[in-house]
Design an enzyme around this catalytic site. Structure first.
Site, PDB file in Angstrom:
ATOM      1  N   ASP A 471      -1.347   2.094  -5.595  1.00 12.94           N
ATOM      2  CA  ASP A 471      -0.905   3.110  -4.641  1.00 12.94           C
ATOM      3  C   ASP A 471      -2.133   3.826  -4.106  1.00 12.94           C
ATOM      4  O   ASP A 471      -3.190   3.770  -4.730  1.00 12.94           O
ATOM      5  CB  ASP A 471      -0.070   4.183  -5.376  1.00 12.94           C
ATOM      6  CG  ASP A 471       1.375   3.741  -5.502  1.00 12.94           C
ATOM      7  OD1 ASP A 471       1.708   2.733  -4.882  1.00 12.94           O
ATOM      8  OD2 ASP A 471       2.140   4.397  -6.223  1.00 12.94           O
ATOM      9  N   ASP A 792       4.586   5.263  -8.839  1.00 14.66           N
ATOM     10  CA  ASP A 792       4.992   6.577  -9.345  1.00 14.66           C
ATOM     11  C   ASP A 792       6.438   6.894  -8.998  1.00 14.66           C
ATOM     12  O   ASP A 792       7.074   7.687  -9.649  1.00 14.66           O
ATOM     13  CB  ASP A 792       4.065   7.683  -8.803  1.00 14.66           C
ATOM     14  CG  ASP A 792       3.954   7.623  -7.282  1.00 14.66           C
ATOM     15  OD1 ASP A 792       4.690   6.824  -6.670  1.00 14.66           O
ATOM     16  OD2 ASP A 792       3.132   8.358  -6.705  1.00 14.66           O
ATOM     17  N   ASP A 796       9.717   2.246  -7.352  1.00 17.32           N
ATOM     18  CA  ASP A 796       8.650   1.324  -7.769  1.00 17.32           C
ATOM     19  C   ASP A 796       9.060   0.569  -9.028  1.00 17.32           C
ATOM     20  O   ASP A 796       8.366  -0.357  -9.437  1.00 17.32           O
ATOM     21  CB  ASP A 796       7.357   2.107  -8.062  1.00 17.32           C
ATOM     22  CG  ASP A 796       6.720   2.631  -6.789  1.00 17.32           C
ATOM     23  OD1 ASP A 796       6.929   2.008  -5.739  1.00 17.32           O
ATOM     24  OD2 ASP A 796       6.020   3.657  -6.843  1.00 17.32           O
TER      25      ASP A 796
END
Length: 1177
Positions: A471, A792, A796
């Site tokens: 990310d 997070d 996901d």
């Protein structure tokens, strides 16, 4: 489950509570039965019995807005009456149970039996004086110096050594179990929850939540207790872990207010009153039942000790209950892993992923060594028995006498013991131990490096990672958002202006919009330290916007106080589909105003008006939008800013709009401003990414941000370098490239995209999952890719589960993401992932070091025992000595070599990959080289030792002969050589300096010196049990000198280049993965050409034989995956491969690495030289 409240199970509880019911308006049982209701039933029950949620709050003496007072006496009383929010874990196994388990080892059982038989027979003396002679050679020397009386010692010594081995194994298991428990409690402490106490929002550990608490729930939470909803915004819950229903359940106060522990918040936010915790919550009830059921089976007679103390009746009830109900509940244990114990977690993770790389290779290796050992030991026993029988009954023509039978049997038992000892030494039972110790040690140390490992094998898999999909926000960047630019009233401000420069109307709208249309849990608090930065709590993007309000000299809190959260009319919470958040408020005249904010290109598309310089709306045409994108949004994004558009819309109160028709509501907006928010790159990230790239790991950035922002950040991080050939695309383009006309993902298309892909912007969680799956399933490269993913958000979860290693963010991560992950990054920092790679590789190297050491000992000990037995009818190394050697080389060496700390040099090589042999050619060279040295020394001592040292020969000694000095020297030299070889084994890549960093590992030094001291005690004072004769100093010096020769010999071996030892290529072929794809014929043909060229060297037969084996067992795979091709032939082969056309996808050779190390693409051989097509910013 409905009738449970009537069972006897609760009778005692009920009585206890009668006394307390006075202090609180309802008992545990009432609350429990309330929580079993769903939907309208629950609403009616609440209304009838408690006059709604407010009434329930009154009875539980709590305030819906201010929560519990936080008074300690009140909290203690609640704990006493309603219990704690804990589900007691299963009892760990006791030390004695672990000892019993260790005793189940088959080889140990065989040894114990043999030792007992030997012990029993040693007390038998044949009758009569002359019988010693009459039993022929077999009885020879039996009565010497009353030694027969000491015959029992060997059997007893073997039993004693078995006890030692068992205790050591049990102790290791016990400490491992203890570490698991520690890890589990650490994971549980990590989980915190937001609760209102004394009007303050506080973060509490989940175990401290009590009945009557007001908990704030938001998107991504895993609910820690049962409760009733007081106020909710667009709340959707995933109850599949309890009900198996995959659809998300909408929760609202007037239709279905019941929230259950163990369920996940998928959308929205709200507040709930906690009504049941721990064993009384719905999850707790099921755990209790499961626990009771298993306990019932485990101990039929014993009473199950549950919290409430009287579980017998319930257990019987569970047994009587039809089994299907119990079975249906079983999956909960895995779904709700958060509070179940680590063992359960292991089971879950077992099914979740295929066997880890190392486990697969080790299992295979252990089985093969075991088979070889079994064969050797069987052959040893057969040869010994035959030799004895032929020598006694054929050559010397002795008759079989009944009274001599026990003596013969004693011989046979002795031979059998020698055979079993060969097996014990051959079987590397230290392997699993080494793996466990190494992993447990690493996991403990990784905690200090901010890696909380949830699944042990993830640690080792990380060492093989070839790709990391990370990310951006919070991982690569600091996640400290600050608004640095904004566009309002047709002016683009490069820095935040003085509020006086803005029109009053625009400013009011902007401040109201930001203050109201953000989660009320998001706040900016004063800094902890004086002079520090203000503390950002909650969603960081919203914190950036609130920061803007403060920079404009306004305060958001009075606005929020004026319109508290429960006065908000309707909230459309942020989700990955909307990519925006909107809040509707009712104005004093009955009309409505909706504030909206979100990704600028998405919100601007829905805007039909924009505020001008005096704060009046003007028409916003498509042409204006395009111009704004070019002149405002793209320049901001190219500077790496995240752009957020803030907008609003007014609705008339009559008729009230249809709020459920989202597409018409979230449209026709008026844009207020566009804010550019900066999230600076973490200072340590560029260096960490450089390390990853040097270590052969491709870092890809997967983000929801605008493509220009993403590209700018990727360049700052060093993920992409201008001028390189890479892909930088958004989710839409990505899907267009990988899907066919029917919209299905095609692996072939995916294989054209992922090797060059470095940045995937504006991606949805589904895109992330598709990318991870595509890379893992790809066959375009010679190695199967091992992918790590960071995540997070709640959505996901699938990508984290699919990846080989899933990293969840400890700070910003939702509970759902943490549940799905293997490792939690407690500081959300990318550089911690690099540490995980280092530890993972270290585990792999530690195991390899141990293997190199152990296999050398195995090979030598087995050959010595086997040859010695065949030539001298007795193993030069006695059973007890072998067990001691086994103990030092298995248990102690695994401890010494598995606890080596990692070094930076681990990051200077490429990943080993899935199909690389466990035993590299360098290791094989070391194993064989040291084996040869040790065998030469041992056999020289065995057959010429008595002449060299001028002592009596120990060969052909009778049955209970006293220990000889000759064999003691052999045993001592053997152990000394192992000790010094343990130092050699510290290096497995052919390094010269084996002492490098030895003092950084105190465990290693302690074990080497400790073993040396023990050896002195055994030789000097071991006597008969260890078959040792004390040695004088000179002979000791010789033994140590021969041992030291190992270090010198090690240098000699290191000087021999691997290229000279071509046959070592096949070493470790043992561990090739079975499921490798069939190779291209071109590869085989090339192999044969390669071999043909070697024919000139006069090794015709050797190479022909080698080729045959290669083709038979697809040895090509190992060639490609590990060992490099040396010599001119390899160079010629390289050039021939390079010239092949681009569409040959399956031929992969070292040339690809040399040509395109920047691109991990096997298909683009000429890519490095081709002009870059995409990716310039």
């Amino acid at each position: 489950m409905g009738d449970m409240s009537n069972s006897d199970f609760y009778a005692k509880n009920q009585r206890n509570e009668e006394n307390h019911a006075a202090s609180f308006g309802c008992s545990v049982m009432e609350l429990r039965s309330l929580m079993e209701l769903r939907g309208p039933e629950a609403v009616i029950k609440l209304q009838e019995d408690y006059t709604g949620v407010e009434g329930l709050c009154k009875r539980l003496k709590t305030s819906p807005t201010e929560g519990l007072s936080g008074d300690q006496n009140d909290l203690d009383k609640r704990k006493e009456i309603f219990g704690k929010n804990l589900i007691p874990p299963k009892k760990p196994k006791t030390f004695l149970q672990l000892v019993w388990e260790a005793l189940q080892d088959v080889t140990l059982i065989i040894l114990e039996l043999a030792a007992l038989i030997s012990l029993g027979l040693s007390f038998y003396h044949p009758p009569g004086e002359s019988n010693g002679e009459s039993c022929g050679a077999a009885g020879g020397g039996v009565e010497d110096e009353g030694e027969a009386d000491a015959g029992w010692i060997e059997g007893a010594a073997i039993l004693l050594s078995v006890v030692c081995v068992v205790l050591v194994t049990a102790f290791n298991d016990w400490s491992k179990e203890k570490q698991f428990r520690g890890l589990q409690s650490r994971i549980e402490q990590e989980q915190k929850f937001q609760v209102v106490r004394g009007s303050q929002v506080v973060q509490l550990p989940v175990s401290d939540i009590l009945v009557g608490d007001i908990a704030q729930i938001k998107y991504g939470d895993l609910l820690p207790a049962d409760g009733v909803l007081i106020q909710g915004n667009d709340l959707k819950i995933d109850e599949s872990s309890l009900t198996g229903e995959s659809d998300h359940v909408k929760k609202c106060v007037d239709k279905d207010p019941m929230l259950l522990s163990g369920t996940h918040v998928m959308e929205g936010s709200g507040r709930m009153l906690v009504t049941a915790i721990g064993v009384n919550s719905q999850t707790g009830i099921i755990f209790t039942l499961l626990g009771a059921g298993t306990e019932e089976e485990e101990k039929k007679e014993k009473k199950g000790k549950m919290q409430d103390g009287n579980m017998e009746s319930n257990q019987i009830k569970v047994k009587k209950q039809d089994g299907a109900a119990a079975m249906e509940m079983q999956p909960l244990k895995s779904a709700e892993g958060g509070e179940s114990d680590e063992k359960e977690k292991k089971k879950v993770s077992g099914s979740k992923k295929e066997k880890s790389v190392l486990q697969g290779k080790l299992t295979k290796l252990a089985v093969q060594i075991g088979k070889a050992g079994l064969l050797m030991s069987a052959v040893t026993v057969i040869i010994l028995v035959l030799y004895f029988a032929i020598d006694n009954f054929v050559m010397q023509k002795n008759p079989w006498m009944p009274e001599c039978t026990p003596i013969y049997i004693q011989y046979f038992v002795k031979f059998f013991i020698i055979g079993v000892t060969v097996l014990v030494v051959a079987v590397p039972e230290g392997l699993p131990l080494a793996v466990t110790i190494s992993l447990a040690y690493s996991v403990k140390k990784m905690m200090k490096d901010n890696n909380l490992v949830r699944h042990l094998d993830a640690c080792e898999t990380m060492g093989n990672a070839t790709a990391i999909c990370s990310d951006k926000t919070g991982t690569l960047t600091t996640n400290r958002m600050t608004a640095v630019q904004f566009y309002i009233g047709d002016v683009h401000y490069k820095e935040i202006p003085d509020p006086g420069a803005l029109s009053h109307k625009s400013l009011d709208l902007l401040v109201n919009s930001i203050s109201i249309n953000s989660a009320y849990t998001t706040k900016i608090l004063p800094p902890d330290k004086e002079g520090g930065l203000p503390k950002q709590v909650g969603n960081k993007t919203e914190c950036g916007l609130l920061g803007l309000v403060i920079d404009l000299k306004r305060d958001y809190q009075p606005i929020r106080n004026q319109i508290p959260e429960d006065k908000l009319y309707k909230v459309y919470t942020f989700n990955s589909v909307r990519k925006s958040m909107s809040t509707v408020t009712q104005l004093s005249d009955g009309s409505f105003r909706m504030y909206s904010k979100g990704a600028s290109e998405i919100v601007l598309k829905k805007c039909s008006h924009i505020l001008n310089e005096v704060g009046e709306p003007r028409v916003f045409r498509p042409r204006d939008k395009d111009e704004m994108v070019k002149k405002v949004i793209e320049p901001m994004a190219c500077e790496g800013l995240r752009t957020i558009c803030v907008a609003y819309r007014d609705f008339s109160g009559d008729p009230e709009p249809s709020w459920d028709d989202e597409s018409s509501i979230l449209n026709d907006l008026t844009a207020i401003c566009v804010v550019g928010i900066e999230d600076p790159v973490r200072p340590e990230v560029p260096d960490a990414i450089k390390k990853c790239q040097r270590a052969g790991i491709t870092v890809r950035m997967v983000t929801g941000d605008n493509i220009n922002t993403a590209r700018a950040i990727a360049i700052k991080c060093g993920i992409i370098h201008p001028g390189e050939d890479f892909l930088c695309i958004d989710g839409k383009e990505f899907n267009r490239r990988i899907r066919n006309e029917k919209g299905e993902v095609e692996q072939e298309r995916m294989d054209k995209v992922w090797p060059k892909l470095r940045v995937l912007a504006r991606s949805s969680p589904t895109d992330k999952h598709t990318l991870v799956k595509g890379i893992i399933d790809s066959t375009a490269t010679d190695q199967r890719q091992v992918v790590a993913v960071t995540g997070d958000g709640t959505n996901d979860g699938p990508a984290l589960k699919k990846a080989d290693v899933g990293f969840a963010m400890g700070i910003a991560g939702t509970d759902v993401a943490k549940e799905a992950s293997d490792i939690i990054l407690t500081d959300d920092n990318f550089s911690s992932i690099v540490k995980a790679v280092m530890w993972g590789r270290n585990v792999y190297d530690s195991i390899s070091k141990f293997l190199q050491f152990q296999l050398t000992v195995n090979v030598v000990a087995v050959i010595v025992a086997f040859t010695g037995a065949c030539i001298t009818q007795d193993s030069p190394l006695k059973a007890v000595q072998m067990l001691w050697v086994n103990l030092i080389m298995d248990t102690f060496a695994s401890l010494a070599l598995a606890t080596e700390p990692p070094t930076e040099s681990l990051l200077r090589r490429k990943p080993y990959g899935r199909n690389k042999p466990l035993i590299s050619s360098t290791m094989t060279k070391n194993i064989l080289g040291h084996g040869v040295y040790q065998l030469i020394i041992i056999f020289t001592l065995l057959f010429a030792g008595e002449k060299i040292f001028d002592i009596d020969s120990g060969r052909n000694a009778p049955l209970h002969a006293p220990p000889s000095e000759h064999y003691t020297i052999i045993f001592n030299t053997f152990v000394m050589m192992q000790l010094f070889n343990e130092i050699n084994a510290r290096k497995i890549h052919g390094e010269r300096n084996v002492f490098d960093g030895i003092f950084r590992n105190p465990i290693f030094c302690t074990i080497v010196f400790g073993t040396f001291a023990m050896q002195i005690v055994i030789v000097q004072f071991g006597g008969k049990p260890f078959s040792c004769q004390p040695l004088e100093l000179e002979k000791w010096m010789w033994c140590v000198f021969l041992g030291l020769g190992e270090l010198v010999w090690g240098q000699v071996i290191a000087s021999v280049p691997n290229s000279k030892l071509r046959f070592l290529r096949r070493a470790g072929q043992l561990t090739r993965k079975d499921d490798l794809p069939e190779e291209d014929n071109n590869e085989d043909n090339e192999e044969i050409d390669h071999a043909e060229r070697e024919l000139r060297r006069g090794q015709i037969l050797w190479f022909r034989g080698l080729n045959r084996i290669q083709t038979q067992i697809d040895v090509v795979n190992t060639f490609k995956s590990g060992t490099s091709f040396q010599g001119a032939g390899a160079l010629r082969r390289q050039s021939s491969t390079t010239s092949q056309t681009q569409d040959v996808t399956n031929v992969s050779s070292p040339s690809h690495v040399s040509l395109s190390n920047a691109l991990s693409s096997p298909t683009s051989t000429t890519a490095a030289t081709a002009p870059p097509t995409t990716g310039q910013c």
